[in-house]
Design a protein around this motif. Structure first.
Motif, PDB file in Angstrom:
ATOM      1  N   GLY A 301      96.014  25.122   7.711  1.00 39.37           N
ATOM      2  CA  GLY A 301      95.581  23.726   7.687  1.00 39.37           C
ATOM      3  C   GLY A 301      94.491  23.486   6.658  1.00 39.37           C
ATOM      4  O   GLY A 301      93.867  24.419   6.160  1.00 39.37           O
ATOM      5  N   ASN A 302      94.199  22.216   6.400  1.00 37.75           N
ATOM      6  CA  ASN A 302      93.401  21.832   5.232  1.00 37.75           C
ATOM      7  C   ASN A 302      92.295  20.826   5.502  1.00 37.75           C
ATOM      8  O   ASN A 302      91.976  20.016   4.647  1.00 37.75           O
ATOM      9  N   TYR A 303      91.686  20.868   6.652  1.00 35.12           N
ATOM     10  CA  TYR A 303      90.660  19.885   6.990  1.00 35.12           C
ATOM     11  C   TYR A 303      89.286  20.510   7.182  1.00 35.12           C
ATOM     12  O   TYR A 303      88.447  19.956   7.891  1.00 35.12           O
ATOM     13  N   LYS A 304      89.041  21.670   6.576  1.00 35.21           N
ATOM     14  CA  LYS A 304      87.763  22.371   6.735  1.00 35.21           C
ATOM     15  C   LYS A 304      87.477  22.597   8.215  1.00 35.21           C
ATOM     16  O   LYS A 304      86.318  22.604   8.651  1.00 35.21           O
ATOM     17  N   ASN A 305      88.519  22.796   8.979  1.00 39.98           N
ATOM     18  CA  ASN A 305      88.433  22.827  10.435  1.00 39.98           C
ATOM     19  C   ASN A 305      88.285  24.256  10.945  1.00 39.98           C
ATOM     20  O   ASN A 305      88.900  25.189  10.426  1.00 39.98           O
ATOM     21  N   ASP A 306      87.471  24.439  11.984  1.00 40.92           N
ATOM     22  CA  ASP A 306      87.391  25.721  12.685  1.00 40.92           C
ATOM     23  C   ASP A 306      88.494  25.731  13.731  1.00 40.92           C
ATOM     24  O   ASP A 306      88.377  25.092  14.785  1.00 40.92           O
ATOM     25  N   ASN A 307      89.557  26.464  13.462  1.00 36.94           N
ATOM     26  CA  ASN A 307      90.705  26.467  14.370  1.00 36.94           C
ATOM     27  C   ASN A 307      90.415  27.165  15.688  1.00 36.94           C
ATOM     28  O   ASN A 307      91.192  27.027  16.640  1.00 36.94           O
ATOM     29  N   ASP A 308      89.319  27.918  15.771  1.00 29.18           N
ATOM     30  CA  ASP A 308      88.912  28.503  17.043  1.00 29.18           C
ATOM     31  C   ASP A 308      88.445  27.421  18.009  1.00 29.18           C
ATOM     32  O   ASP A 308      88.569  27.564  19.229  1.00 29.18           O
ATOM     33  N   ILE A 332      88.407  36.240  -8.371  1.00 30.12           N
ATOM     34  CA  ILE A 332      88.371  37.610  -7.865  1.00 30.12           C
ATOM     35  C   ILE A 332      86.967  38.212  -7.953  1.00 30.12           C
ATOM     36  O   ILE A 332      86.677  39.213  -7.287  1.00 30.12           O
ATOM     37  N   TYR A 333      86.088  37.600  -8.763  1.00 29.03           N
ATOM     38  CA  TYR A 333      84.719  38.108  -8.883  1.00 29.03           C
ATOM     39  C   TYR A 333      83.802  37.533  -7.813  1.00 29.03           C
ATOM     40  O   TYR A 333      82.772  38.117  -7.498  1.00 29.03           O
ATOM     41  N   ASN A 334      84.189  36.397  -7.272  1.00 25.68           N
ATOM     42  CA  ASN A 334      83.374  35.767  -6.228  1.00 25.68           C
ATOM     43  C   ASN A 334      84.288  34.974  -5.295  1.00 25.68           C
ATOM     44  O   ASN A 334      84.238  33.746  -5.249  1.00 25.68           O
ATOM     45  N   PRO A 335      85.134  35.668  -4.551  1.00 19.26           N
ATOM     46  CA  PRO A 335      86.120  34.966  -3.710  1.00 19.26           C
ATOM     47  C   PRO A 335      85.482  34.271  -2.510  1.00 19.26           C
ATOM     48  O   PRO A 335      84.614  34.839  -1.838  1.00 19.26           O
ATOM     49  N   HIS A 336      85.899  33.057  -2.306  1.00 12.72           N
ATOM     50  CA  HIS A 336      85.506  32.283  -1.131  1.00 12.72           C
ATOM     51  C   HIS A 336      86.723  31.514  -0.643  1.00 12.72           C
ATOM     52  O   HIS A 336      87.677  31.296  -1.399  1.00 12.72           O
ATOM     53  N   LEU A 337      86.676  31.069   0.593  1.00 11.51           N
ATOM     54  CA  LEU A 337      87.723  30.175   1.067  1.00 11.51           C
ATOM     55  C   LEU A 337      87.678  28.883   0.267  1.00 11.51           C
ATOM     56  O   LEU A 337      86.608  28.425  -0.148  1.00 11.51           O
ATOM     57  N   SER A 338      88.832  28.294   0.037  1.00 12.78           N
ATOM     58  CA  SER A 338      88.880  26.989  -0.611  1.00 12.78           C
ATOM     59  C   SER A 338      88.105  25.980   0.227  1.00 12.78           C
ATOM     60  O   SER A 338      88.066  26.067   1.466  1.00 12.78           O
ATOM     61  N   LYS A 339      87.511  25.011  -0.449  1.00 17.93           N
ATOM     62  CA  LYS A 339      86.664  24.047   0.262  1.00 17.93           C
ATOM     63  C   LYS A 339      87.437  23.245   1.298  1.00 17.93           C
ATOM     64  O   LYS A 339      86.860  22.747   2.265  1.00 17.93           O
ATOM     65  N   PHE A 340      88.734  23.093   1.083  1.00 22.62           N
ATOM     66  CA  PHE A 340      89.541  22.315   2.029  1.00 22.62           C
ATOM     67  C   PHE A 340      90.103  23.156   3.164  1.00 22.62           C
ATOM     68  O   PHE A 340      90.601  22.624   4.158  1.00 22.62           O
ATOM     69  N   SER A 341      90.053  24.471   3.054  1.00 23.39           N
ATOM     70  CA  SER A 341      90.809  25.339   3.959  1.00 23.39           C
ATOM     71  C   SER A 341      90.217  25.398   5.366  1.00 23.39           C
ATOM     72  O   SER A 341      88.997  25.479   5.548  1.00 23.39           O
ATOM     73  N   ASN A 342      91.105  25.373   6.351  1.00 22.49           N
ATOM     74  CA  ASN A 342      90.694  25.688   7.716  1.00 22.49           C
ATOM     75  C   ASN A 342      90.337  27.157   7.815  1.00 22.49           C
ATOM     76  O   ASN A 342      90.698  27.972   6.964  1.00 22.49           O
ATOM     77  N   TYR A 343      89.659  27.517   8.894  1.00 21.31           N
ATOM     78  CA  TYR A 343      89.214  28.890   9.091  1.00 21.31           C
ATOM     79  C   TYR A 343      89.145  29.168  10.590  1.00 21.31           C
ATOM     80  O   TYR A 343      89.445  28.304  11.409  1.00 21.31           O
ATOM     81  N   GLY A 344      88.757  30.370  10.966  1.00 21.22           N
ATOM     82  CA  GLY A 344      88.630  30.741  12.372  1.00 21.22           C
ATOM     83  C   GLY A 344      88.616  32.249  12.512  1.00 21.22           C
ATOM     84  O   GLY A 344      89.583  32.907  12.133  1.00 21.22           O
ATOM     85  N   ILE A 345      87.552  32.791  13.044  1.00 19.57           N
ATOM     86  CA  ILE A 345      87.410  34.244  13.158  1.00 19.57           C
ATOM     87  C   ILE A 345      88.485  34.833  14.070  1.00 19.57           C
ATOM     88  O   ILE A 345      88.937  35.959  13.879  1.00 19.57           O
ATOM     89  N   GLN A 346      88.916  34.069  15.039  1.00 23.85           N
ATOM     90  CA  GLN A 346      89.940  34.543  15.966  1.00 23.85           C
ATOM     91  C   GLN A 346      91.340  34.071  15.602  1.00 23.85           C
ATOM     92  O   GLN A 346      92.322  34.766  15.862  1.00 23.85           O
ATOM     93  N   SER A 347      91.447  32.905  14.978  1.00 24.58           N
ATOM     94  CA  SER A 347      92.757  32.259  14.860  1.00 24.58           C
ATOM     95  C   SER A 347      93.343  32.218  13.454  1.00 24.58           C
ATOM     96  O   SER A 347      94.510  31.874  13.294  1.00 24.58           O
ATOM     97  N   VAL A 348      92.565  32.547  12.431  1.00 28.45           N
ATOM     98  CA  VAL A 348      93.074  32.568  11.055  1.00 28.45           C
ATOM     99  C   VAL A 348      92.938  33.990  10.529  1.00 28.45           C
ATOM    100  O   VAL A 348      91.860  34.576  10.567  1.00 28.45           O
TER     101      VAL A 348
END
Length: 421
Positions: A301-308, A332-348
């Protein structure tokens, strides 16, 4: 030469955007202006007026089904042809008060059928909407004969099913056979006097899953390009469940999923769409039933959402065969999640390329695509590369994780790792 130019351009873009990426979007790109993506989302799930999904118990015959229909005065219904005979869509005419001709409201019908002998589950049908921009390019007419040269002569390689908007088989980038040839499969689908050739259109109930939106064609080409460049023996089975406006009925998604899993050759299913909060039980049930057989790649998903905290489905279903994919910035020298990307330590689970992916409209003109939809498509291609016969989905996932790169900047996803170009 086209493929070499594509890959060279991709590498250059990755280097440039990795170092200089900001949060602005070129308005000329075919991107969603709200979430910068072509990922499917349901901010406002909409009930389809007068439609209820019925899941009969296994073994019930047609006469018994008709008794149940008569009980609720159902005269208009749709079968889940070519997928699951126990699934059925009841279509009611309802008045301004939301009641059926029998005087019952839909919630009463749903609750009543759940208690009816012979019915396993009942729930409202929903329209799942997305906000991605339609691809405003035409590559050719809707004519299934134009796809014949893309059918494989055998289905020996890994088969990836794609539940999405279908496929535009006229796209000039598809220059070698790769479509799953259902005519080589004894378990073909037939309806309305048509037999499937390389997939099915559950929106229009026919054998031509033509993509009149564009999202699936973009995602499939990502898979096609990577897998052909790696000389992988593969087939794509396109399954159309979203219409030209990017809308899907939940019932069609269920039927499309069962159509895919009924095919024993399908080992990977790409599902680059999603919705929030509502845990639709039937899809979760069907996915759980495939845990030992099919790997499912989903967009996060793409709403900067914490899917947890706010679950995004189907990526948040807790089954052993789902891999949920975020997008990373390509640096590759400084990888980060895209600003739009959802995330979640348990669910992504992991991240994959999902920013500024070039998609050519002709030999010289391209647009840039961004979204976890494309991250999922990229991961499906990697999964195709790593597939070996009879591998269990859980081991397949471990093989994918083994080629990921761990980076502490990705602490907001489960495995703190990403797939790179």
């Amino acid at each position: 030469m086209k493929k070499l130019f594509f890959l060279t351009t991709l590498c250059i873009l990755c280097m440039i955007t990795g170092c200089e990426k900001d949060d602005s979007i070129n308005d000329s790109l075919q991107l969603d202006t709200e979430n910068i993506t072509s990922d499917y989302n349901v901010a406002n799930t909409q009930s389809s007026l007068g439609e209820i999904i019925i899941k009969y118990k296994d073994g019930i015959n047609e006469a018994e089904k008709q008794v149940i229909r008569n009980q609720y005065q159902v005269t208009n219904y749709k079968n889940c042809t070519c997928a699951d005979p126990t699934l059925e869509l009841w279509i009611f005419d309802i008045d301004d008060n939301g009641t059926t001709s029998s005087g019952l409201d839909l919630e009463t019908v749903v609750n009543g059928t759940r208690e009816t002998l012979g019915v396993e589950e009942s729930q409202m049908n929903e329209i799942i909407k997305h906000r991605s921009a339609k691809l405003n390019s035409s590559f050719g007419p809707e004519d299934i004969n134009n796809a014949t040269n893309l059918l494989t002569s055998s289905n020996d390689g890994v088969t990836i099913a794609v539940l999405d908007t279908g496929i535009d088989y006229n796209y000039f980038g598809f220059d070698s056979p790769f479509l799953y040839n259902t005519q080589l499969n004894t378990n073909t689908c037939s309806e309305n006097g048509m037999t499937d050739y390389f997939g099915w259109d559950f929106v229009n109930s026919d054998y031509d899953p033509f993509d009149d939106h564009g999202h699936a064609t973009e995602a499939i080409y990502m898979m096609f390009e990577r897998l052909t460049s790696q000389n992988i023996n593969f087939q794509i089975l396109p399954i159309k469940v979203f219409d030209e406006n990017g809308d899907a009925r939940y019932f069609d998604i269920l039927c499309g999923f069962k159509y895919a899993t009924n095919n024993s050759d399908v080992k990977i299913i790409n599902m680059s769409f999603g919705w929030y909060n509502i845990d639709y039980g039937l899809l979760r049930q069907f996915i759980t039933e495939t845990q030992d057989d099919v790997l499912i790649i989903t967009s996060a998903g793409n709403y900067k959402n914490d899917n947890d905290i706010t679950p995004h489905y189907p990526s948040s279903y807790e089954t052993d065969n789902i891999l949920s994919i975020a997008s990373w910035n390509g640096n590759i020298y400084n990888p980060h999640l895209s600003k739009f990307s959802n995330y979640g330590i348990q669910s992504v689970d992991i991240a994959a390329p999902g920013e500024d992916i070039p998609f050519y409209l002709d030999q010289n003109e391209y647009i840039l695509l961004s979204g976890t939809s494309y991250s999922a498509a990229y991961t499906s291609a990697v999964a195709g590369q790593l597939y070996v016969p009879d591998i269990a989905p859980s081991q397949h996932i471990q093989n994918i994780l083994s080629v990921c790169t761990v980076n502490n900047n990705l602490e907001r996803i489960k495995y703190h790792s990403y797939l790179h170009y």
